[in-house]
Design an enzyme around this catalytic site. Sequence first.
Site, PDB file in Angstrom:
ATOM      1  NE  ARG A 183       0.424  13.483   2.943  1.00  0.00           N
ATOM      2  CZ  ARG A 183       0.455  14.582   2.171  1.00  0.00           C
ATOM      3  NH1 ARG A 183      -0.109  14.593   0.996  1.00  0.00           N
ATOM      4  NH2 ARG A 183       1.031  15.692   2.585  1.00  0.00           N
ATOM      5  CD  GLN A 189      -8.998   2.285  10.671  1.00  0.00           C
ATOM      6  OE1 GLN A 189      -9.930   2.605   9.937  1.00  0.00           O
ATOM      7  NE2 GLN A 189      -8.944   2.664  11.935  1.00  0.00           N
ATOM      8  CD  GLU A 205     -13.579  14.373  17.794  1.00  0.00           C
ATOM      9  OE1 GLU A 205     -13.697  15.542  18.155  1.00  0.00           O
ATOM     10  OE2 GLU A 205     -13.550  13.998  16.614  1.00  0.00           O
ATOM     11  CB  CYS A 264       2.780  -8.705 -12.446  1.00  0.00           C
ATOM     12  SG  CYS A 264       4.058  -7.994 -11.384  1.00  0.00           S
ATOM     13  N   GLY A 278      -7.449   6.230  18.375  1.00  0.00           N
ATOM     14  CA  GLY A 278      -7.231   7.278  17.378  1.00  0.00           C
ATOM     15  C   GLY A 278      -7.923   7.055  16.059  1.00  0.00           C
ATOM     16  CG  HIS A 286      -6.874   0.988   5.411  1.00  0.00           C
ATOM     17  ND1 HIS A 286      -7.491   1.976   6.150  1.00  0.00           N
ATOM     18  CD2 HIS A 286      -7.821   0.019   5.246  1.00  0.00           C
ATOM     19  CE1 HIS A 286      -8.740   1.627   6.408  1.00  0.00           C
ATOM     20  NE2 HIS A 286      -8.966   0.438   5.883  1.00  0.00           N
ATOM     21  CB  CYS A 298       3.396  -4.313 -10.278  1.00  0.00           C
ATOM     22  SG  CYS A 298       3.189  -4.385 -12.075  1.00  0.00           S
ATOM     23  CB  SER A 349     -13.270   9.113  12.883  1.00  0.00           C
ATOM     24  OG  SER A 349     -13.166   8.449  11.631  1.00  0.00           O
ATOM     25  CG  ASN A 366     -10.624   8.961  18.974  1.00  0.00           C
ATOM     26  OD1 ASN A 366      -9.559   8.849  18.354  1.00  0.00           O
ATOM     27  ND2 ASN A 366     -11.689   9.525  18.438  1.00  0.00           N
TER      28      ASN A 366
END
Length: 238
Positions: free
Chosen positions: A55, A90, A203, A119, A175, A108, A116, A177, A201
């Site tokens: 990614r 998000q 849809e 810690c 954008g 997110h 980590c 859902s 959006n």
Amino acid sequence: MNIFILTGAGISAESGLKTFRDNDGLWENHRVEDVATPEAFARDPDLVQRFYNLRRAALADAQPNSAHIALARLQDALESHDGTLTLVTQNVDDLHERGGVSGVIHMHGELMRALCAACAYAWDIADDLHVDSQCPACGTKGSARPDIVWFGEMPYHMDRIEAALMRADLFVSIGTSGAVYPAAGFVHAARSQGIRTIELNMEPSLGSNYFDEARHGPAGRIVPEWTDQIIDHIKTGA
Ligand code: OAD
């Protein structure tokens, strides 16, 4: 004017990054439970690290699109007229920042950061993470994970987000859902404060009926159209 914008994967789709729910429930051919949960990381850390390394590589090849750039223009216009833009995303990509928006709130987490598990130190990364990557703060080997909020974990910055939403004159969802809470509930919180709400959006989202206004089409077209109208309104006061 204070505008609060929530974005989701749809705003980055035209930059070539895959959305989550447009492919039979599979994300890049993986079931979400196999790569985006703490249990998946405990079970197969190598698979999860390789998945997020891919990614990160895809993100390095992606560029912000006209929707990301339009939001930076909107921020400039608002701030030069005593207004604010709160941009909560998000998305774990950095295309809003590279498109020129400052102060982006990543609820997110972020692909370009590591956390980590031993810690809780978090740091910027440019390269791959591996099962034996070391934490630069506590030195633990194998504790470094992507700084991403997985299913079952608590989203980041919720106090700041809720406070900013309560101060907004306009709530805009772009954008997304509307499938994942708490973000999917922001429209209800906004409505209960009498804040005007707009959805942009491809849809109708799951919560589309709750918005005062909805515009449907590709973000690369409908976001700049909308920001041009708002900027005009800010500048002329009309
Ligand atoms: P989804 O994949 O659920 O939704 C993306 C939305 O974008 C859909 O409603 C699409 O119709 C729309 N869309 C697709 N292409 C578009 C385009 N070119 N222009 C405008 N809209 C377009 O993604 P999110 O709503 O962001 O969480 O998903 C929310 C969260 O679910 C993600 O942040 C992720 C995932 O689990 C975590 O990783 C914690």
